[in-house]
Design an enzyme around this catalytic site. Structure first.
Site, PDB file in Angstrom:
ATOM      1  N   LYS A   1      27.558  22.366  42.369  1.00 38.55           N
ATOM      2  CA  LYS A   1      27.591  23.222  41.170  1.00 38.55           C
ATOM      3  C   LYS A   1      26.190  23.356  40.579  1.00 38.55           C
ATOM      4  CE  LYS A   1      29.183  23.128  36.305  1.00 38.55           C
ATOM      5  NZ  LYS A   1      30.078  22.507  35.295  1.00 38.55           N
TER       6      LYS A   1
ATOM      7  N   ASP B   1      24.733  25.790  30.656  1.00 31.87           N
ATOM      8  CA  ASP B   1      26.149  25.983  30.319  1.00 31.87           C
ATOM      9  C   ASP B   1      26.324  26.000  28.805  1.00 31.87           C
ATOM     10  OD1 ASP B   1      28.874  26.149  30.200  1.00 31.87           O
ATOM     11  OD2 ASP B   1      29.261  24.123  30.975  1.00 31.87           O
TER      12      ASP B   1
ATOM     13  N   LYS C   1      30.292  26.248  23.340  1.00 26.29           N
ATOM     14  CA  LYS C   1      30.248  24.821  23.050  1.00 26.29           C
ATOM     15  C   LYS C   1      29.682  24.589  21.641  1.00 26.29           C
ATOM     16  CE  LYS C   1      29.293  23.020  27.714  1.00 26.29           C
ATOM     17  NZ  LYS C   1      30.495  22.188  27.840  1.00 26.29           N
TER      18      LYS C   1
ATOM     19  N   ASP D   1      23.401  20.879  33.948  1.00 21.62           N
ATOM     20  CA  ASP D   1      24.645  21.298  34.584  1.00 21.62           C
ATOM     21  C   ASP D   1      24.402  21.894  35.976  1.00 21.62           C
ATOM     22  OD1 ASP D   1      27.387  21.184  34.252  1.00 21.62           O
ATOM     23  OD2 ASP D   1      27.563  23.210  33.447  1.00 21.62           O
TER      24      ASP D   1
ATOM     25  N   ASP E   1      34.549  27.849  29.307  1.00 22.76           N
ATOM     26  CA  ASP E   1      33.709  26.663  29.483  1.00 22.76           C
ATOM     27  C   ASP E   1      34.141  25.850  30.708  1.00 22.76           C
ATOM     28  OD1 ASP E   1      31.670  24.928  28.949  1.00 22.76           O
ATOM     29  OD2 ASP E   1      32.669  23.921  27.267  1.00 22.76           O
TER      30      ASP E   1
ATOM     31  N   GLU F   1      33.899  26.585  33.728  1.00 26.46           N
ATOM     32  CA  GLU F   1      33.318  27.561  34.652  1.00 26.46           C
ATOM     33  C   GLU F   1      32.963  26.947  36.002  1.00 26.46           C
ATOM     34  OE1 GLU F   1      31.625  25.814  32.543  1.00 26.46           O
ATOM     35  OE2 GLU F   1      29.955  25.127  33.795  1.00 26.46           O
TER      36      GLU F   1
ATOM     37  N   ARG G   1      34.460  24.814  38.022  1.00 25.10           N
ATOM     38  CA  ARG G   1      35.509  24.825  39.047  1.00 25.10           C
ATOM     39  C   ARG G   1      35.662  26.212  39.656  1.00 25.10           C
ATOM     40  NH1 ARG G   1      39.740  22.628  34.738  1.00 25.10           N
ATOM     41  NH2 ARG G   1      37.773  21.724  34.037  1.00 25.10           N
TER      42      ARG G   1
HETATM   43  N1  BES Z   1      29.460  21.187  32.327  1.00 25.95           N
HETATM   44  C1  BES Z   1      30.641  20.873  31.614  1.00 25.95           C
HETATM   45  C2  BES Z   1      31.066  19.418  31.795  1.00 25.95           C
HETATM   46  C3  BES Z   1      30.224  18.393  31.118  1.00 25.95           C
HETATM   47  C4  BES Z   1      30.359  18.148  29.769  1.00 25.95           C
HETATM   48  C5  BES Z   1      29.358  17.628  31.851  1.00 25.95           C
HETATM   49  C6  BES Z   1      29.601  17.165  29.160  1.00 25.95           C
HETATM   50  C7  BES Z   1      28.598  16.645  31.251  1.00 25.95           C
HETATM   51  C8  BES Z   1      28.703  16.404  29.918  1.00 25.95           C
HETATM   52  C9  BES Z   1      31.801  21.746  32.076  1.00 25.95           C
HETATM   53  O1  BES Z   1      31.468  23.031  32.458  1.00 25.95           O
HETATM   54  C10 BES Z   1      32.723  21.870  30.915  1.00 25.95           C
HETATM   55  O2  BES Z   1      32.321  22.467  29.951  1.00 25.95           O
HETATM   56  N2  BES Z   1      33.905  21.296  31.012  1.00 25.95           N
HETATM   57  C11 BES Z   1      34.822  21.302  29.957  1.00 25.95           C
HETATM   58  C12 BES Z   1      36.185  21.595  30.521  1.00 25.95           C
HETATM   59  C13 BES Z   1      37.215  21.909  29.498  1.00 25.95           C
HETATM   60  C14 BES Z   1      36.932  23.244  28.852  1.00 25.95           C
HETATM   61  C15 BES Z   1      38.568  21.924  30.170  1.00 25.95           C
HETATM   62  C16 BES Z   1      34.803  19.924  29.305  1.00 25.95           C
HETATM   63  O3  BES Z   1      34.624  18.936  30.005  1.00 25.95           O
HETATM   64  O4  BES Z   1      34.894  19.852  28.082  1.00 25.95           O
HETATM   65 MG    MG Z   2      31.440  24.402  30.854  1.00 21.41          MG
HETATM   66 ZN    ZN Z   3      29.557  23.265  33.198  1.00 27.91          ZN
END
Ligand code: BES
Ligand code: MG
Ligand code: ZN
Length: 504
Positions: free
Chosen positions: A263, A268, A275, A286, A345, A347, A349
């Site tokens: 990824k 992000d 966010k 990210d 968010d 994204e 996956r």
């Molecule tokens: N890049 C983030 C995951 C992340 C968050 C990595 C904090 C490291 C630290 C990912 O794209 C994301 O935003 N995931 C969300 C998923 C949710 C919306 C289901 C998350 O983890 O909050």
């Molecule tokens: Mg995200």
């Molecule tokens: Zn992300």
């Protein structure tokens, strides 16, 4: 550039300016004493028996010996409990020593093996040294010519006769740690200097030097090929999405390649599901899954392993704008499955899924491993020092687990079952891109498993371990910033696979 040399201790002819000795709590130093002159041994005896130095882990004592001694200075480094000495002890201690030596402006030092002379300990020491001296300071005034000296030469003093074999090990470590540090460099780049296009062009420049073939899929090509997941996530940014394809064909390699997917969200923001501002700057990391895949390809090519490895790195910037994808959108993915976007968010996956389906169809790989900073939920589950592993192949999983124990890159398996697939069922599409709060790291993996076909697959969620963050335990060999977590483990995996394939 630090150089590590392997030599026998010969202090009569060649007394080092700084000698380093690791001392555990048993305070055993007898094995070294025959290389030292009588006066130095007496001095050490006194220091240790008076408990001026106890060997406690994390402690060190610098002994300036003065003009009556051959050796300039001795640094004693505590290794802790003698029954708990591992490769990780050697890696961390050697890294600390290198940093300490830099702090005291001593560019050259000699060091007795920490823990032992076996090659795995020498290997770990070399890793600790090369990795701990990494700094990302190109944006600071003075740049790399900052206050402290650069370490130039480290001599590891070994007694055994197979010096040539140990030298070979150091060469391999150098190739692998250079790849880790390259990945760190990419990971640490600020998002204004690392759009998908910039990430790709820097990687292509590296690949050209390593006989790695590259192809870059542009937005319009991805559109016409049906890689709509990647296009959808990337379309909110003025920096267009790209897919980087890296192909390494080693000498006398078998047909079926190994496939790696990483990824690379260069930044992000969360997109329309924006966010909160707190720590959003960290979302420059990210892209680390992709950077790690790029690093692994460099390591494999640098070692000229006799295997085929394909790396796929979908690169996007997740931004809110009038051209962004939205919650409610339904995307037809590369494998024709439909995804309802509930949260923009989630994204990672989406882009991984498209890349995975594409790579499996095009390259017919024997297995797939993906790297991604995928979920905050993986950090909630395991903290910031252990990555989450989910996958469909027991052999591959147990293999990676034991390799990770050797490299100090901790991973822990989470389960994958029908109940998690339940959570991502959608009313309007085949699946949706979030599964609610419970088991967030697993439902993300369940989503991905819709795109792996029957190919043996392991997913590594490195959200907590890809960079040093809140809760990261201090390790000398992981300086602040991107860590390159997992590159050494996968490099070892490929080294062992090369042996296995060619023995068979
Ligand atoms: N890049 C983030 C995951 C992340 C968050 C990595 C904090 C490291 C630290 C990912 O794209 C994301 O935003 N995931 C969300 C998923 C949710 C919306 C289901 C998350 O983890 O909050
Ligand atoms: Mg995200
Ligand atoms: Zn992300």
């Amino acid at each position: 550039m630090v150089e590590i040399v392997i030599e026998k201790p010969r202090f009569e002819e060649n007394p080092p300016p700084l000698l380093i000795m690791g001392i555990s709590e048993s305070k055993e130093y007898a094995k070294y004493s025959r290389h030292l002159d009588f006066k130095t041994v007496e001095y050490l005896k006194e220091i240790l028996s008076e408990r001026i130095f106890t060997g406690k882990i994390g402690t060190s004592l610098l002994l300036p010996l003065g003009s009556n001694y051959k050796i300039g200075k001795i640094l004693l480094v505590g290794l802790g409990n003698p029954d708990k000495l591992t490769e990780e002890t050697a890696r961390i201690a050697a890294g600390k020593i290198a940093i300490k030596s830099r702090e005291i402006n001593e560019p050259n030092f000699s060091i007795f093996p920490i823990v032992g002379e076996e090659s795995r300990y020498i290997e770990a020491m070399a890793e600790g040294i090369f990795l701990s001296l990494y700094k990302f300071d190109r944006y600071k005034a003075g740049g790399s010519e900052s206050e402290s000296v650069n370490i130039q030469k480290v001599s590891i003093l070994i007694e055994s006769e197979n010096i040539e074999e140990v030298k070979k090990i150091i060469e391999h470590v150098k190739v692998i740690t250079d790849a880790v540090n390259f990945s760190r460099d990419l990971g640490n780049l600020p998002p204004n200097d690392c759009s998908p296009g910039q990430l790709v062009s820097q990687s292509v420049a590296m690949a050209d030097r390593y006989q790695i073939r590259t192809t870059v899929l542009e937005r319009y090509q991805m559109e016409s090929m049906g890689l709509n997941g990647i296009v959808s996530v990337g379309k909110g940014s003025n920096n267009p999405p790209k897919m980087l394809v890296l192909e390494y064909y080693g000498p006398s390699a078998e047909e079926r390649p190994y496939l790696l997917i990483g990824k690379a969200v260069t930044f992000d923001t969360g997109g329309i599901s924006l966010k909160p501002g707190d720590k959003m700057d960290e979302m420059k990391y990210d892209k680390c899954g992709g950077c790690n895949v790029i690093g692994i390809l460099r390591a494999v090519a640098g070692l000229r392993l006799p295997i085929r490895v394909i790396g796929l790195v979908p690169c996007v910037e997740n931004m809110p704008s009038s051209s962004s994808y939205r919650p409610g959108d339904i995307i037809k993915m590369f494998n024709d499955k439909t995804v309802e976007v509930v949260n923009t968010d989630a994204e990672g996956r989406i882009i991984l899924a498209d890349a995975m389906a594409y790579g499996i169809k095009l390259f017919n790989p024997r297995l797939v491993i993906d790297f991604a900073t995928l979920t905050g939920a993986s950090i909630i589950a395991l903290g910031a020092n252990v990555a989450a592993m989910v996958g469909t192949d027991d052999d591959l999983k147990s293999n990676l687990k034991s390799l990770s124990e050797r490299t100090g890159e901790k991973i822990w398996e989470l389960p994958l079952g029908e109940e998690y697939h339940e959570q991502i069922k959608s009313h309007f599409a085949d699946i949706k891109n979030i599964g609610g709060r419970p088991a967030g790291a697993i439902t993300a993996a369940a989503f991905l498993s819709n795109f792996t076909d029957a190919t043996p697959w392991v997913h590594l969620d490195i959200a907590g371990t890809a960079w040093t963050q809140d809760g990261t335990s201090e390790k000398s060999y992981n300086p602040k910033g991107a860590t390159g977590f997992g590159i050494r483990m996968i490099a070892k995996f490929f080294i062992e696979e090369s042996r296995r394939n060619h023995a068979a």
